[in-house]
Design a protein around this motif. Sequence first.
Motif, short mmCIF file in Angstrom:
data_model
loop_
_atom_site.label_atom_id
_atom_site.label_comp_id
_atom_site.label_asym_id
_atom_site.label_seq_id
_atom_site.Cartn_x
_atom_site.Cartn_y
_atom_site.Cartn_z
N ALA A 74 0.85 -1.21 0.00
CA ALA A 74 0.00 0.00 0.00
C ALA A 74 0.88 1.25 0.00
CB ALA A 74 -0.90 0.01 1.23
N THR A 76 2.49 2.19 2.84
CA THR A 76 2.47 2.74 4.21
C THR A 76 3.88 2.79 4.81
OG1 THR A 76 0.30 1.70 4.46
CG2 THR A 76 1.36 2.54 6.46
N VAL A 190 9.22 -5.54 -4.86
CA VAL A 190 9.74 -5.64 -6.22
C VAL A 190 9.52 -7.03 -6.81
CG1 VAL A 190 11.77 -5.30 -7.67
CG2 VAL A 190 11.50 -3.96 -5.57
N LYS A 244 19.29 -9.84 -10.24
CA LYS A 244 19.45 -9.58 -8.81
C LYS A 244 20.07 -8.19 -8.65
CE LYS A 244 17.62 -13.41 -7.71
NZ LYS A 244 16.22 -13.32 -7.23
N PHE A 245 19.25 -7.14 -8.66
CA PHE A 245 19.78 -5.78 -8.68
C PHE A 245 20.34 -5.35 -7.33
CE2 PHE A 245 16.60 -3.68 -6.19
CZ PHE A 245 15.50 -4.52 -6.29
N PHE A 262 14.45 -4.71 2.70
CA PHE A 262 13.38 -5.39 3.42
C PHE A 262 13.18 -6.78 2.84
CE2 PHE A 262 11.09 -2.41 6.21
CZ PHE A 262 11.76 -1.24 5.92
C1 LIG Z 1 5.93 -4.03 1.26
C2 LIG Z 1 6.12 -3.97 2.75
C3 LIG Z 1 5.63 -5.26 3.42
C4 LIG Z 1 5.33 -2.79 3.34
O1 LIG Z 1 3.96 -2.93 3.07
P1 LIG Z 1 3.12 -1.57 2.91
O2 LIG Z 1 3.29 -0.79 4.19
O3 LIG Z 1 1.71 -2.04 2.68
O4 LIG Z 1 3.69 -0.82 1.74
C5 LIG Z 1 7.60 -3.70 3.10
O5 LIG Z 1 7.76 -3.64 4.51
C6 LIG Z 1 8.50 -4.75 2.50
O6 LIG Z 1 8.70 -5.82 3.05
N1 LIG Z 1 9.05 -4.41 1.32
C7 LIG Z 1 10.00 -5.27 0.59
C8 LIG Z 1 9.27 -6.34 -0.10
C9 LIG Z 1 10.12 -7.09 -1.10
O7 LIG Z 1 9.76 -7.22 -2.24
N2 LIG Z 1 11.30 -7.60 -0.70
C10 LIG Z 1 12.07 -8.48 -1.58
C11 LIG Z 1 13.51 -7.97 -1.64
S1 LIG Z 1 13.54 -6.67 -2.78
S2 LIG Z 1 13.45 -7.61 -4.47
C12 LIG Z 1 15.00 -8.23 -4.55
C13 LIG Z 1 15.36 -8.87 -5.90
N3 LIG Z 1 14.48 -9.97 -6.18
C14 LIG Z 1 16.79 -9.33 -5.80
O8 LIG Z 1 16.96 -10.46 -5.27
O9 LIG Z 1 17.68 -8.52 -6.11
C15 LIG Z 1 12.02 -9.87 -1.04
O10 LIG Z 1 11.41 -10.06 0.01
O11 LIG Z 1 12.60 -10.76 -1.72
#
Ligand SMILES: CC(C)(COP(=O)(O)O)[C@@H](O)C(=O)NCCC(=O)N[C@@H](CSSC[C@H](N)C(=O)O)C(=O)O
Length: 346
Positions: A74, A76, A190, A244-245, A262
């Motif tokens: 979202a 947030t 992402v 893997k950026f 995160f």
């Molecule tokens: C999205 C939320 C949960 C927040 O929620 P809202 O407050 O509703 O906006 C945030 O806290 C979060 O975990 N963000 C990161 C989520 C995410 O996609 N993390 C990836 C790491 S970034 S994508 C990394 C890429 N694939 C690579 O390996 O380079 C993962 O968990 O894998």
Amino acid sequence: MEASVIQPSFPVPKESSYFRDNPPPKPLDSHTKLAKVFVSYHLHSDRGVVLVTSGGTTVPLENQTVRFIDNFSAGTRGATSAEYFLEAGYAVIFLHRQFSLLPYSRHYSHSTNCFLDFMTEGQNGEVVVNPGYQQKMLGVLRKYNAARRENKLLILPFTTVTEYLWELREIATLMRPLGPKALFYLAAAVSDFFLPKDRISEHKIQSSENKEPMANGSSDAKTSGNAPPGQGKQLKIDLDPVPKFLKSLVDGWAPEGMIVSFKLETDPSLLVSKAQQALEKYSHHLVIGNLLSTRKYEVVFVAPGKEEHWIRVPVHRRIKSVTGARPDIKAMKDGQTTEQEWLRGE
Ligand SMILES: CC(C)(COP(=O)(O)O)[C@@H](O)C(=O)NCCC(=O)N[C@@H](CSSC[C@H](N)C(=O)O)C(=O)O
């Protein structure tokens, strides 16, 4: 239509081939110019700059996009954190999913906490904020105006994962002169997979028999096979992994910056280990782990050489984001519900 994702059989594309094969977003030049001026201004003011990324990225299934795969967020976390960074004296570049929550205006969005509910018509037909909300709203408005007046908040949008990666690379490279005064706070959700340009349908994917031939002959996202009688055709999608950026961010784009990423999971048994793996794999300064179901109330900090550290909002201070309901402490004390059940009920 049923959709089934076939696990990619391709190697993860290298960063350079990804950016060669997936053209930059149209607004990139104007965004880059704005970010360059912003970074230069704060570099000369000797002020730290945080790039906060927020919101979910999309993976379009058609060039003329009717359908897309989205990552949940979202906005947030990102919007709230941006406010705290500004109050701590940083300048913030807020790279966010278009139409997701923004710093300050998130308090009075169009849906939850609708801003119109705080206003009435005054005696002379003017718009008046209800007395009960004057103080809080004034506080938010003053902070918002100060951030704009002091040129400390630059807000830039993205929608697709390709737009996000182009913007991230360009802005991170622009922040390099900041050295250790550059901080990356990667809260955006992402996509791990995408549909390459050379395999995407130009027009809306047809779900009926008399479907248009795919624009360029290929049809990765295609209808094929027969679903049970009375339903449309099945849709099979063959996605490639996104490069893997996070590694490039450390090694190439902003080697001196401080990086906080995160890790989002839904299975509690995986969270800490996956966050630790991410920390080792990407050499970030901190990985913040959170579960989808409890992300508003608890996070775990995983940092090099340190024990995992949980941060939790005390139960009595938790409010359900949608209903505004407060926790039923009595029901919990009477054993009628548990905290986890209450959290999952939001
Ligand atoms: C999205 C939320 C949960 C927040 O929620 P809202 O407050 O509703 O906006 C945030 O806290 C979060 O975990 N963000 C990161 C989520 C995410 O996609 N993390 C990836 C790491 S970034 S994508 C990394 C890429 N694939 C690579 O390996 O380079 C993962 O968990 O894998």
